[in-house]
Design an enzyme around this catalytic site. Structure first.
Site, PDB file in Angstrom:
ATOM      1  N   SER A 267       3.929  -2.525  10.203  1.00 14.07           N
ATOM      2  CA  SER A 267       5.380  -2.558  10.410  1.00 14.07           C
ATOM      3  C   SER A 267       6.033  -3.866   9.968  1.00 14.07           C
ATOM      4  CB  SER A 267       5.724  -2.226  11.867  1.00 14.07           C
ATOM      5  OG  SER A 267       5.333  -0.893  12.157  1.00 14.07           O
TER       6      SER A 267
ATOM      7  N   LYS B 284       0.036   4.276  -0.193  1.00 18.09           N
ATOM      8  CA  LYS B 284      -0.607   5.450   0.427  1.00 18.09           C
ATOM      9  C   LYS B 284      -0.396   6.678  -0.458  1.00 18.09           C
ATOM     10  CE  LYS B 284       0.307   3.307   4.850  1.00 18.09           C
ATOM     11  NZ  LYS B 284       0.314   3.443   6.281  1.00 18.09           N
TER      12      LYS B 284
ATOM     13  N   GLU C  41      -6.583   4.401   8.141  1.00 17.11           N
ATOM     14  CA  GLU C  41      -6.372   5.826   7.827  1.00 17.11           C
ATOM     15  C   GLU C  41      -7.614   6.427   7.178  1.00 17.11           C
ATOM     16  OE1 GLU C  41      -2.584   5.431   5.816  1.00 17.11           O
ATOM     17  OE2 GLU C  41      -1.690   4.844   7.722  1.00 17.11           O
TER      18      GLU C  41
ATOM     19  N   HIS D 180      -9.316   0.835   5.318  1.00 20.61           N
ATOM     20  CA  HIS D 180      -8.010   1.054   5.955  1.00 20.61           C
ATOM     21  C   HIS D 180      -8.204   1.996   7.144  1.00 20.61           C
ATOM     22  CE1 HIS D 180      -3.884   2.297   6.656  1.00 20.61           C
ATOM     23  NE2 HIS D 180      -3.505   1.242   5.958  1.00 20.61           N
TER      24      HIS D 180
ATOM     25  N   ASN E  56       0.866  -1.179   0.000  1.00 16.96           N
ATOM     26  CA  ASN E  56       0.000   0.000   0.000  1.00 16.96           C
ATOM     27  C   ASN E  56       0.904   1.230   0.000  1.00 16.96           C
ATOM     28  OD1 ASN E  56      -1.778   2.076   0.556  1.00 16.96           O
ATOM     29  ND2 ASN E  56      -2.204   1.428   2.670  1.00 16.96           N
TER      30      ASN E  56
ATOM     31  N   GLY F 250       3.038   1.838  10.775  1.00 14.10           N
ATOM     32  CA  GLY F 250       4.037   2.902  10.631  1.00 14.10           C
ATOM     33  C   GLY F 250       4.782   3.245  11.914  1.00 14.10           C
TER      34      GLY F 250
ATOM     35  N   GLU G 165      -4.892  -5.307  10.730  1.00 12.09           N
ATOM     36  CA  GLU G 165      -3.900  -4.249  10.894  1.00 12.09           C
ATOM     37  C   GLU G 165      -4.154  -3.503  12.201  1.00 12.09           C
ATOM     38  OE1 GLU G 165      -2.060  -3.075   6.879  1.00 12.09           O
ATOM     39  OE2 GLU G 165      -3.745  -1.748   7.256  1.00 12.09           O
TER      40      GLU G 165
HETATM   41  C1  PEP Z   1      -0.499  -0.020   6.217  1.00 18.37           C
HETATM   42  O1  PEP Z   1      -0.715   1.166   6.312  1.00 18.37           O
HETATM   43  O2  PEP Z   1      -1.318  -0.746   5.607  1.00 18.37           O
HETATM   44  C2  PEP Z   1       0.715  -0.542   6.810  1.00 18.37           C
HETATM   45  C3  PEP Z   1       0.726  -1.792   7.156  1.00 18.37           C
HETATM   46  O3  PEP Z   1       1.765   0.338   6.988  1.00 18.37           O
HETATM   47  P1  PEP Z   1       3.251  -0.001   7.548  1.00 18.37           P
HETATM   48  O4  PEP Z   1       3.674  -1.285   6.879  1.00 18.37           O
HETATM   49  O5  PEP Z   1       4.073   1.145   7.111  1.00 18.37           O
HETATM   50  O6  PEP Z   1       3.121  -0.159   9.000  1.00 18.37           O
END
Ligand code: PEP
Length: 250
Positions: free
Chosen positions: A209, A11, A95, A93, A9, A169, A163
């Protein structure tokens, strides 16, 4: 058997020059033993889909509107994503849930629109740190699964990504036991609602992460069928080893 999926992703990251990352990924992982997917910003979907044509890389959107067309300035429908060459779309998601106030009903409507447009929806669920600390994780997951997933899903048009919001992040990752507990629970909830046939063919991704250094151990956890990767999906040099670790676990 469920084929593993390494999904990236991007973003709100990436311009034309980022397409070179895709060329590298395709070249270096043409024989990957798992599916690969990148969800770039909408501005790159068409070109990325062209670049990935007839390769083992699929391209997806990061969000879609629940309606097919209409007066919704700035939004993109699932039909438009499909028309641009996408085969998948992320819905729900965190976000989007947090920044845009998306509730389960909205996510469900978007997921339904995605499925009706012929896309595979990657529905995201996950608890906040406060919810985990209050031992509410499984209740939150149960509510999001039942509220965000429409009745018409199959193992082909649905992927679920767990998630935890606090892991996205941040460099923080749940323990392997915590990941396993949630993934086993998600499988059992899906079984209860859709029956074993559908539930056992839905891929369950972990996201939050994931990096080259922790991917292999996460992929060893039961009912983890791949990863949804944010930051480490932007560069082929970072995403490639995750793809390799997933292929090795398949
Ligand atoms: C995400 O936003 O879907 C995600 C998993 O981000 P990160 O891998 O950067 O934690």
């Amino acid at each position: 058997m469920r084929r593993k999926l390494a999904a990236g992703n991007w973003k709100m990251n990436g311009t034309s020059e980022s397409l070179a990352e895709i060329d590298t990924l395709i070249k270096e992982h043409a024989e990957a033993g798992c599916d690969m997917l990148i969800c770039p910003p909408a501005t790159l979907i068409h070109r990325m889909a062209d670049a990935a044509k007839d390769t083992n890389l699929a391209v997806g959107g990061q969000d879609c509107h629940a309606e097919t067309s209409g007066a919704h300035t700035g939004d993109i429908s699932a039909v438009m994503l499909r028309d641009a060459g996408a085969s998948h779309v992320i819905t729900g998601h965190s976000e989007r849930r947090v920044d845009h106030g998306e509730r389960d009903e909205t996510v469900r409507a978007k997921t339904l629109a995605a499925i009706e447009a012929g896309l595979t929806a990657i529905v995201c669920v996950g608890e906040s740190l406060k919810e985990r600390e209050a031992s509410n994780t499984l209740d939150i997951i149960a509510g999001q699964l039942s509220g965000s997933i429409p009745d018409t899903v199959t193992g082909q048009n649905l992927v679920v990504a767990y998630e935890p919001i606090w892991a996205i992040g941040t460099g923080k990752v749940p323990t392997l036991d915590q990941i396993g507990e949630v993934h086993d629970y998600m499988r059992s909830r899906l079984e209860r609602r859709f029956g074993a046939g559908v539930a056992r063919s839905v891929r369950l991704l972990y996201g939050g992460s994931v990096k080259a250094g922790n991917a292999a151990e996460i992929f060893g956890v039961s009912n983890v069928d791949g990863a949804l990767v944010g930051g480490a999906s932007l560069k082929a040099a970072d995403f490639g080893p995750i793809v390799a670790a997933l292929s090795a676990s398949s």
